[in-house]
Design a protein around this motif. Structure first.
Motif, PDB file in Angstrom:
ATOM      1  N   SER A 239     -38.683 -86.482 -78.431  1.00 34.77           N
ATOM      2  CA  SER A 239     -38.226 -85.297 -77.706  1.00 34.77           C
ATOM      3  C   SER A 239     -38.370 -84.029 -78.525  1.00 34.77           C
ATOM      4  CB  SER A 239     -36.738 -85.461 -77.356  1.00 34.77           C
ATOM      5  OG  SER A 239     -36.506 -86.630 -76.629  1.00 34.77           O
TER       6      SER A 239
ATOM      7  N   SER B 294     -37.228 -81.621 -73.819  1.00 38.00           N
ATOM      8  CA  SER B 294     -35.990 -82.346 -74.074  1.00 38.00           C
ATOM      9  C   SER B 294     -35.436 -82.746 -72.710  1.00 38.00           C
ATOM     10  CB  SER B 294     -34.985 -81.450 -74.804  1.00 38.00           C
ATOM     11  OG  SER B 294     -35.537 -81.037 -76.036  1.00 38.00           O
TER      12      SER B 294
ATOM     13  N   GLU C  23     -32.784 -84.873 -72.018  1.00 31.93           N
ATOM     14  CA  GLU C  23     -31.487 -85.548 -72.009  1.00 31.93           C
ATOM     15  C   GLU C  23     -30.604 -85.149 -70.830  1.00 31.93           C
ATOM     16  OE1 GLU C  23     -32.569 -83.654 -74.506  1.00 31.93           O
ATOM     17  OE2 GLU C  23     -31.342 -81.864 -74.454  1.00 31.93           O
TER      18      GLU C  23
ATOM     19  N   THR D 165     -28.542 -88.914 -78.533  1.00 32.72           N
ATOM     20  CA  THR D 165     -29.335 -87.845 -79.143  1.00 32.72           C
ATOM     21  C   THR D 165     -29.027 -87.780 -80.642  1.00 32.72           C
ATOM     22  OG1 THR D 165     -27.564 -86.322 -78.520  1.00 32.72           O
ATOM     23  CG2 THR D 165     -29.453 -86.398 -77.046  1.00 32.72           C
TER      24      THR D 165
ATOM     25  N   CYS E 125     -33.006 -90.320 -77.168  1.00 30.93           N
ATOM     26  CA  CYS E 125     -33.779 -89.085 -77.382  1.00 30.93           C
ATOM     27  C   CYS E 125     -33.892 -88.851 -78.889  1.00 30.93           C
ATOM     28  CB  CYS E 125     -33.085 -87.900 -76.714  1.00 30.93           C
ATOM     29  SG  CYS E 125     -32.802 -88.135 -74.955  1.00 30.93           S
ATOM     30  N   GLU E 126     -35.040 -89.145 -79.436  1.00 32.11           N
ATOM     31  CA  GLU E 126     -35.254 -88.952 -80.878  1.00 32.11           C
ATOM     32  C   GLU E 126     -36.065 -87.674 -81.058  1.00 32.11           C
ATOM     33  OE1 GLU E 126     -36.991 -92.903 -80.951  1.00 32.11           O
ATOM     34  OE2 GLU E 126     -38.955 -92.035 -81.373  1.00 32.11           O
ATOM     35  N   HIS E 127     -35.661 -86.857 -82.008  1.00 32.98           N
ATOM     36  CA  HIS E 127     -36.281 -85.534 -82.094  1.00 32.98           C
ATOM     37  C   HIS E 127     -37.506 -85.536 -82.999  1.00 32.98           C
ATOM     38  CE1 HIS E 127     -36.869 -81.275 -82.124  1.00 32.98           C
ATOM     39  NE2 HIS E 127     -35.929 -81.151 -81.208  1.00 32.98           N
TER      40      HIS E 127
ATOM     41  N   TYR F 154     -26.317 -80.873 -80.725  1.00 35.70           N
ATOM     42  CA  TYR F 154     -26.789 -82.260 -80.790  1.00 35.70           C
ATOM     43  C   TYR F 154     -28.256 -82.236 -81.183  1.00 35.70           C
ATOM     44  CZ  TYR F 154     -28.500 -81.084 -76.128  1.00 35.70           C
ATOM     45  OH  TYR F 154     -29.116 -80.464 -75.080  1.00 35.70           O
ATOM     46  N   SER F 155     -28.718 -83.351 -81.661  1.00 34.94           N
ATOM     47  CA  SER F 155     -30.124 -83.506 -82.061  1.00 34.94           C
ATOM     48  C   SER F 155     -30.514 -82.422 -83.076  1.00 34.94           C
ATOM     49  CB  SER F 155     -31.028 -83.504 -80.818  1.00 34.94           C
ATOM     50  OG  SER F 155     -32.320 -83.942 -81.150  1.00 34.94           O
TER      51      SER F 155
ATOM     52  N   THR G 216     -23.899 -88.699 -78.859  1.00 36.53           N
ATOM     53  CA  THR G 216     -24.185 -89.256 -77.536  1.00 36.53           C
ATOM     54  C   THR G 216     -23.830 -88.174 -76.536  1.00 36.53           C
ATOM     55  OG1 THR G 216     -23.437 -91.382 -78.359  1.00 36.53           O
ATOM     56  CG2 THR G 216     -23.689 -91.189 -75.989  1.00 36.53           C
TER      57      THR G 216
ATOM     58  N   SER H  90     -32.650 -77.685 -74.829  1.00 34.24           N
ATOM     59  CA  SER H  90     -33.252 -77.777 -73.494  1.00 34.24           C
ATOM     60  C   SER H  90     -32.933 -76.527 -72.691  1.00 34.24           C
ATOM     61  CB  SER H  90     -32.764 -79.035 -72.792  1.00 34.24           C
ATOM     62  OG  SER H  90     -31.358 -79.027 -72.751  1.00 34.24           O
TER      63      SER H  90
END
Lengths: 340, 321
Positions: B115, B128, B130, B143, B167-169, B205-206, B233, B258
């Motif tokens: 992502s 993104s 999510e 995330t 969702c891995e960045h 997040y992420s 999460t 996002s």
């Protein structure tokens, strides 16, 4: 008649036809009852009949063995019965009984017993094929052999991307998949001429590198022979099989639809023949049944349905205050039960 | 020795495959090639039957994952980019996410979504997703922002009996390093206070967690103490941890990479405003990407998504309110 005097294959085929006919008849009677309840306002949501498609559906269900996978579509009452779905599952799901397999969370044709290989369809056409592919892949991982997955589709579903992706995937993985496409000439109101441009849907098979079969979907004998051959080929490791049955839908898309768009000429053509009537003539001509026996079968089918309906009418619907409002099996991760 | 976020994801998958014969990996180019980002590097060598190349058919990939889960398998699906999960969207939200509700059968599938933005990736390799998956009931959406979480949360995702959108960045793949893999982990569904502070809460997040931490570091030199909450999460959302932090600081800025309409930042602010309005000393603020497709050129890209600079500006504004 002394069956011992008949060669096994013929005897067995006779039994198959008679069995299939009774599933067809049972399904037609069940459909008629559901339509009647719908008209009487006793059913919430839609009712979808299999009228005219019982032969191909029954033949599909009968060609499968216990332990196989069957993903029926909306006109597969006969195939469901042949695969082993009890009548009460249909009635309970149509009538919204909390005791049914879907417990009122889903209705009408969206029912199944997935743990027993009978999948509950989602409405998005073509979506079930790759799920069956995945089950077959799962079984391959588990070293389960001699298993087959059958998916029922209509002509409309062949236009979806899901159909394309999944049939290609099954071919790449050489899965024992049997796709039974019943071309009933209309996807809701859309005729074949607005649905696809190939000569015949079975022509698609070669493009995917899978075997193709086709038959007259009104002819029970042809349906049994063709589909069981396709299932046997899949079971023997010959990869995916595309079976196309041709017939005419003898009802509306659902009971809300009067199907006025179907040309009377088409209805009166050979395509518009009723497979149940043809099967009855076939059994009679073969001397395997007569009007009296068939009448008793019908009476029996009606009795079974009436008994089930009478019982289910007394069953409770789901209680919204006692419903478990969680969409996850991992309860502590579910937000559903919280009021937001 | 150090390990990157990407290597942690690879190691988690290696462990999942080694520990559980029901686990398999299915996705485009994941086999001998090792994946577009090498997240499955050499796994096909070690587990040749359980790391399988898929055709470019996201719908069928997800559909077959659902089917295999019905047979008791625990598939890990690699979407080559999060953006390409949209052709598989129907199977994710209408099939995987509804399966348990309809049938009471679990659907243990993990869908890895590489992502988020990296410069130069443009509109179709930077998204993104999510928020859109969190919108649907029946999915868990993770995330991870750290190497340790990437590892432990992916293992947890595989163990969970429900569909997990992981969702891995991509920006963190190579940039983020840790000394070693964790042996203990916080459970999914719990947010982490990544940095304590008394003046402002930044919920992120992420990759945005790291932008927020950079701002916290910078502004602490001016005496502004920022508390950074890493959601970890996003579904389920750990409202308790957020609320407790806002109770301490009285000010909330929520940052997401996002798009702004709806989404995670809107959800966080809605929950704080409805459940913790009296905790707030100032109107809650949020920062998201601009409401346009993600631009290609670095000049535009850097302005499109929140950065430490824009976050710092937002914090200063929030402190003046």
């Amino acid at each position: 008649m002394d069956t011992r005097a008949i060669p096994d294959a013929i005897s067995s085929f006779r039994e198959q036809c008679m069995k299939a006919f009774r599933f067809m008849l049972q399904s037609r009677v069940l459909d008629e009852k559901m339509a009647s309840l719908y008209r009487g306002g006793k059913i919430h949501g839609g009712v979808f009949l299999g009228k005219g498609q019982e032969a191909v559906s029954a033949a599909t269900g009968m060609s499968l063995l216990k332990g196989d996978i069957f993903s029926p579509l909306i006109r597969d009452g006969a195939g469901r019965l042949a695969f082993g779905e009890p009548i009460i599952d249909a009635v309970r799901t149509y009538m919204g009984s909390a005791l049914g397999p879907m417990r009122g969370r889903e209705g009408n044709v969206h029912r199944g017993r997935p743990a027993e290989g009978l999948l509950p369809m989602i409405s998005h056409l073509g979506a079930m094929i790759s799920v069956v592919n995945g089950m077959l892949i799962g079984r391959r991982f588990k070293k389960i052999q001699n298993t087959v997955g059958a998916v029922s589709l209509g002509d409309g579903a062949t236009s979806t991307g899901a159909f394309h992706e999944a049939l290609n995937q099954a071919a790449v993985e050489k899965l024992p998949l049997v796709l039974v496409v019943t071309n009933n000439q209309f996807a809701y109101s859309t005729p074949n001429s607005r649905q696809f441009a190939c000569r015949h849907l079975v022509d698609k098979a070669v493009g995917y590198g899978v075997a193709g079969h086709s038959m007259d979907g009104t002819d029970l004998k042809a349906c049994l022979e063709t589909i069981s051959a396709a299932v046997a080929a899949a079971r023997q490791g010959q990869g995916p099989q595309l079976v196309v049955a041709t017939l005419l839908r003898l009802c509306g898309h659902g009971e809300h639809d009067d199907a006025h768009y179907i040309d009377p000429e088409l209805r009166n053509s050979a395509l518009g023949r009723d497979c149940l009537v043809l099967a009855e003539s076939f059994l009679t001509e073969q001397g395997w049944a007569d009007a009296k026996i068939i009448k008793s079968w019908r009476k029996d089918a009606v009795r079974k349905v009436e008994e089930v309906v009478a019982a289910v009418q007394h069953e409770p619907g789901p209680d919204p205050y006692k419903e478990d409002w969680s969409a996850l099996s991992t309860r502590h991760l579910s937000e559903g039960s919280q009021s937001l | 020795m150090s390990i990157t976020y990407l290597e942690a994801i690879r190691e988690a998958q290696a462990k999942a495959l080694a520990d559980d014969p029901r686990v398999f990996i299915y996705g485009q180019d994941v086999g001998a090639f090792g994946g577009a980002f090498k997240a499955t590097k050499n796994l096909a060598l070690e587990f040749p039957d359980r790391v399988i190349d898929a055709p470019i058919s996201e719908d069928a990939i997800i559909g077959s994952a659902i089917g295999s889960a019905l047979e008791g398998m625990r598939p890990i699906i690699e979407m080559q980019f999060a953006d390409f999960s949209t052709p598989g969207f129907n199977q994710i939200v209408n099939h995987a996410a509804t399966l348990f509700w309809r049938t009471q059968l679990p659907c243990p599938i993990t869908i890895r979504l590489p992502s988020g933005g990296t410069s130069g990736s443009g509109a179709f390799h930077s998204q993104s997703m999510e928020a859109i998956y969190a919108h649907y009931p029946g999915l868990v959406v993770m995330t991870p922002a750290t190497v340790e979480d990437a590892y432990s949360m992916l293992l947890e995702a595989v163990a969970i009996d429900d569909p997990v959108i992981f969702c891995e960045h991509k920006y963190l793949y190579y940039h983020l390093k840790a000394e070693k893999l964790p042996t203990e982990a916080m459970p999914a569904g719990k947010a982490r206070i990544s940095r304590a502070g008394r003046d402002v809460t930044i919920v992120a997040y992420s990759a945005m967690v790291h932008e927020a931490l950079a701002v916290a570091e910078e502004l602490s030199t001016e005496g502004i103490e920022i508390e950074v909450v890493d959601l970890r999460t996003i579904k389920p959302l750990d409202t308790d941890t957020i609320m407790a932090s806002v109770a301490r600081t009285g000010r909330l800025l929520c940052v997401g990479e996002s798009w702004p309409w709806g989404g995670v930042t809107a959800e966080v602010i809605a929950r704080v405003a409805t459940e913790g309005f009296n905790l707030l000393d100032a109107p809650p603020q949020r920062l998201n990407a601009k409401d346009t497709p993600i631009p290609f050129h670095p000049n535009l890209w850097l302005m499109h998504r929140p950065t430490a600079r824009s976050i710092a500006m937002a914090v200063r504004n929030l402190l003046r309110l």
